[in-house]
Design a protein around this motif. Sequence first.
Motif, PDB file in Angstrom:
ATOM      1  N   THR A  41       0.686  -1.548  -0.134  1.00 30.30           N
ATOM      2  CA  THR A  41      -0.077   0.072   0.010  1.00 30.30           C
ATOM      3  C   THR A  41       0.658   1.426   0.081  1.00 30.30           C
ATOM      4  OG1 THR A  41      -0.042  -0.156   2.731  1.00 30.30           O
ATOM      5  CG2 THR A  41      -1.687  -1.368   1.129  1.00 30.30           C
ATOM      6  N   LYS A  42       0.029   2.372  -0.302  1.00 33.32           N
ATOM      7  CA  LYS A  42       1.274   3.443  -0.864  1.00 33.32           C
ATOM      8  C   LYS A  42       0.382   4.566  -0.206  1.00 33.32           C
ATOM      9  CE  LYS A  42       2.570   7.051  -3.596  1.00 33.32           C
ATOM     10  NZ  LYS A  42       2.530   7.983  -4.713  1.00 33.32           N
ATOM     11  N   PRO A  43       0.451   4.769   0.959  1.00 39.10           N
ATOM     12  CA  PRO A  43      -0.285   6.095   1.673  1.00 39.10           C
ATOM     13  C   PRO A  43      -0.119   7.184   1.071  1.00 39.10           C
ATOM     14  CG  PRO A  43       1.538   5.739   3.543  1.00 39.10           C
ATOM     15  CD  PRO A  43       1.431   4.683   2.137  1.00 39.10           C
ATOM     16  N   GLU A  44      -1.699   8.189   0.865  1.00 40.66           N
ATOM     17  CA  GLU A  44      -2.335   9.426  -0.086  1.00 40.66           C
ATOM     18  C   GLU A  44      -1.749  10.158   1.045  1.00 40.66           C
ATOM     19  OE1 GLU A  44      -2.307   9.123  -3.244  1.00 40.66           O
ATOM     20  OE2 GLU A  44      -1.769   7.085  -3.595  1.00 40.66           O
ATOM     21  N   MET A  45      -2.139  11.688   0.032  1.00 44.16           N
ATOM     22  CA  MET A  45      -2.162  12.662   0.623  1.00 44.16           C
ATOM     23  C   MET A  45      -4.113  13.249   1.511  1.00 44.16           C
ATOM     24  SD  MET A  45       0.666  13.626   2.333  1.00 44.16           S
ATOM     25  CE  MET A  45       0.057  15.110   2.467  1.00 44.16           C
ATOM     26  N   GLN A  46      -5.079  12.503   0.978  1.00 46.00           N
ATOM     27  CA  GLN A  46      -6.338  13.008   1.435  1.00 46.00           C
ATOM     28  C   GLN A  46      -6.867  11.831   2.454  1.00 46.00           C
ATOM     29  OE1 GLN A  46      -9.033  11.131  -1.254  1.00 46.00           O
ATOM     30  NE2 GLN A  46     -11.288  12.281  -0.498  1.00 46.00           N
ATOM     31  N   HIS A  47      -7.265  12.534   3.358  1.00 52.24           N
ATOM     32  CA  HIS A  47      -7.966  12.467   4.723  1.00 52.24           C
ATOM     33  C   HIS A  47      -9.877  12.138   5.113  1.00 52.24           C
ATOM     34  CE1 HIS A  47      -3.868  12.724   5.639  1.00 52.24           C
ATOM     35  NE2 HIS A  47      -3.643  11.535   6.978  1.00 52.24           N
ATOM     36  N   ARG A  48     -10.031  11.663   5.945  1.00 55.02           N
ATOM     37  CA  ARG A  48     -12.226  12.167   6.233  1.00 55.02           C
ATOM     38  C   ARG A  48     -11.918  11.586   7.797  1.00 55.02           C
ATOM     39  NH1 ARG A  48     -14.648   7.185   3.052  1.00 55.02           N
ATOM     40  NH2 ARG A  48     -13.892   5.073   4.182  1.00 55.02           N
ATOM     41  N   LEU A  49     -12.829  12.433   7.814  1.00 54.72           N
ATOM     42  CA  LEU A  49     -13.143  12.424   9.857  1.00 54.72           C
ATOM     43  C   LEU A  49     -14.828  11.287   9.188  1.00 54.72           C
ATOM     44  CD1 LEU A  49     -12.946  15.287  11.436  1.00 54.72           C
ATOM     45  CD2 LEU A  49     -11.613  12.638  12.514  1.00 54.72           C
TER      46      LEU A  49
END
Length: 60
Positions: A41-49
């Motif tokens: 997996t490669k982390p992306e910059m998009q986040h959510r709550l």
Amino acid sequence: MEDEAWRSVEVVRNNKGEPHVLQQKVSVYTAGVTEESSGYTKPEMQHRLVPLKSLVELDG
């Protein structure tokens, strides 16, 4: 093959004290032919709550 998923990072509380889960978007790369093959997996910059109660079913 590339796919997308969300990884739970941390549980935080909003201003009302309600628990939410901070999630980070990840790109999923499979190494083999089947979906069960190991990959990475490669982390992306998009986040959510996301409200914790929408992710967990509690018996009350």
